[in-house]
Scaffold this active site. Structure first.
Site, PDB file in Angstrom:
ATOM      1  N   HIS A  17      -7.168 130.293 -19.080  1.00 61.81           N
ATOM      2  CA  HIS A  17      -5.819 129.730 -20.043  1.00 61.81           C
ATOM      3  C   HIS A  17      -5.346 128.020 -19.698  1.00 61.81           C
ATOM      4  CE1 HIS A  17      -2.637 130.836 -22.817  1.00 61.81           C
ATOM      5  NE2 HIS A  17      -3.271 132.718 -23.230  1.00 61.81           N
ATOM      6  N   ALA A  18      -6.270 127.822 -18.268  1.00 58.06           N
ATOM      7  CA  ALA A  18      -5.379 126.850 -18.365  1.00 58.06           C
ATOM      8  C   ALA A  18      -5.770 125.491 -18.815  1.00 58.06           C
ATOM      9  CB  ALA A  18      -5.558 126.554 -16.491  1.00 58.06           C
TER      10      ALA A  18
END
Length: 463
Positions: free
Chosen positions: A136-137
């Protein structure tokens, strides 16, 4: 080389041995010729220039002095990112979903760029499934959608030349210098953020005085359910496809949003499923709804996160599906008003000041101590709705016949439901932990009846 934004870095800090912060993208592809892994890896390498986030790894700042750096200091080794699987016989969706759950159960390797592709052959219909595992980063749903668009045959403007130049890894002393420099440059913004926050909070108090719609509060208003508790590392995955035109028809009839209808379908399914299990609640379930904060008609974004969260009711304490949908719509609209009053970027701006070391250590201790079992859940379920490609696409001539996506589950929130449209279908994916919810099948089976329930209410509106 660039400093990671706080909201992106936050997804790294949240990760623990039991809370994996990657998202899944599952593409079902009809190969135009005999499929080989060698050709697949070559094709991937030739397109990496169109996927900039996939070329960078996260370089942590020494002593956690600042957020990590994004850096492309090593060539991509496809053997560390691309893996081959054979779907067990008879090669249906159930077998593929079980394999996806296994893939989702392990974290990504932090020493390389934060993504993997798992190529799955052996499906009975001859298609090949590609499971994309993306931290998700790297990207939220909007950015992931743009990345997909960048490699389709329909995007003729994308460049295909492979860039092989790599950056030099800075020395530890240079990393310390850069971390301190960037921290010093950041802090003058804190005063303005404090002032803006105080102004927004006062505006919110004024707004709430004149509003007759209550937005649920995390922790205080979420009831405990069987799927709200501490996680283990294991994951299970399931899917359901609904006709998008039926969703749109209900939206038009009831004058609500597509997101409202998705929430209504999920609410109806959860209510019926929990009733069958003898799990009856006197208060409504609370959903967290990720929403993009990109400005309208802004530039295409290929990476990072511009996302906030709304908290809304699923109105599962209301018997009538018509009234349930109305209550969801009213509450979600008010939640949007609250977010606009506070400012869509308020959360993003504050997360920029997250201290990496203490935050990460606190989350690890929280997971290890299984603290989620000792207090009410922050909310019950995460429900996302992302608009995917409106028309079916091809990649290197191969038809992309279906596309599914799901985000992570969190400690205390053991169910994620993500709807991703593709063509004329709304593909819904569910992710959970089998130590909280042992079988997603019965819940998935309630999604179609929940949609039919909403269809039945159209006759009442017509009258």
């Amino acid at each position: 080389m660039e400093r990671m934004q706080g909201i992106d870095a936050g997804y790294l800090y949240m990760e623990t041995p039991t809370m994996h912060m990657h998202t899944l993208k599952v593409a079902l592809i009809e190969p135009r010729e005999v499929f080989t892994m060698v050709r697949f890896k070559d094709e991937l390498l030739s397109r990496l220039n169109q996927l900039p986030p996939l070329r960078r790894r996260a370089l942590p700042a020494p002593f956690a002095l600042n957020h990590p750096l994004w850096i492309f200091d090593r060539p991509i080794d496809p053997d560390r990112h691309v893996f081959h699987h054979t779907v067990p016989a008879p090669g249906g969706m159930a077998e593929l979903e079980a394999l996806i759950g296994t893939v989702a159960s392990t974290p990504l390797d932090r020493s390389i760029p934060l993504w993997e592709l798992h190529v799955c052959e052996g499906l009975a219909d001859g298609r090949v499934a590609v499971i994309g595992k993306l931290h998700h980063a790297l990207a939220d749903g909007i950015a992931a959608n743009a990345l997909l668009a960048n490699i389709t045959d329909q995007n003729h403007s994308a460049q295909t030349d492979l860039v092989t130049r790599v950056e030099q890894t800075p020395s530890t002393i240079e990393q310390v210098r850069l971390a301190l420099r960037d921290a010093v440059a950041l802090f003058p913004r804190l005063g303005a953020l404090l002032w803006r926050t105080s102004v927004s909070l006062r505006a919110l108090v004024r707004h709430r005085r004149h509003s007759d719609v209550a937005v649920p509060r995390p922790v205080l208003d979420a009831p405990r359910t069987s799927f709200n508790g501490p996680l283990t590392s294991r994951r299970i995955f399931a899917t359901c496809t609904l006709p998008l035109d039926e969703i749109k028809e209900i939206r038009r009839t009831h004058d609500v949003t597509i997101n409202d209808v998705v929430l209504g379908v999920v609410a109806g399914a959860l209510r019926r499923w929990m009733g069958d299990r003898g799990e009856r609640l006197s208060t409504a379930l609370v959903a967290g709804v990720p929403v993009g904060t990109d400005p309208p008609n802004g530039p295409v974004r290929l990476g990072g996160n511009r996302v906030s969260n709304l908290f809304t009711t699923l109105a599962t304490d209301i018997d009538d599906p018509f009234e349930r949908l109305r209550e969801i719509s009213r509450t979600t609209a008010e939640a949007k008003n609250v977010q606009q009053t506070l400012g869509p970027s308020m959360l993003i701006d504050w997360v920029q000041f997250t201290p990496p070391g203490p935050f990460s250590a606190a989350l690890r201790l929280y997971s290890k101590s299984r603290a989620a079992a000792k207090h009410p859940p922050p909310l019950n379920v995460i429900v996302s709705n992302v608009r995917g490609p409106g028309d079916e696409v091809t990649i290197s001539g191969a038809r992309l016949s279906d596309l599914f996506s799901v985000g992570p589950i969190l400690e205390g929130i053991g169910l994620n439901v993500t709807a991703w449209s593709y063509g004329e279908r709304l593909n819904i994916s569910l992710l959970s932990c089998p130590d909280l919810l042992d079988d997603l099948g019965p819940l998935v089976a309630e999604l179609r009846p929940a949609l039919d329930e909403l269809h039945a209410t159209e006759k009442r509106v017509a009258k």
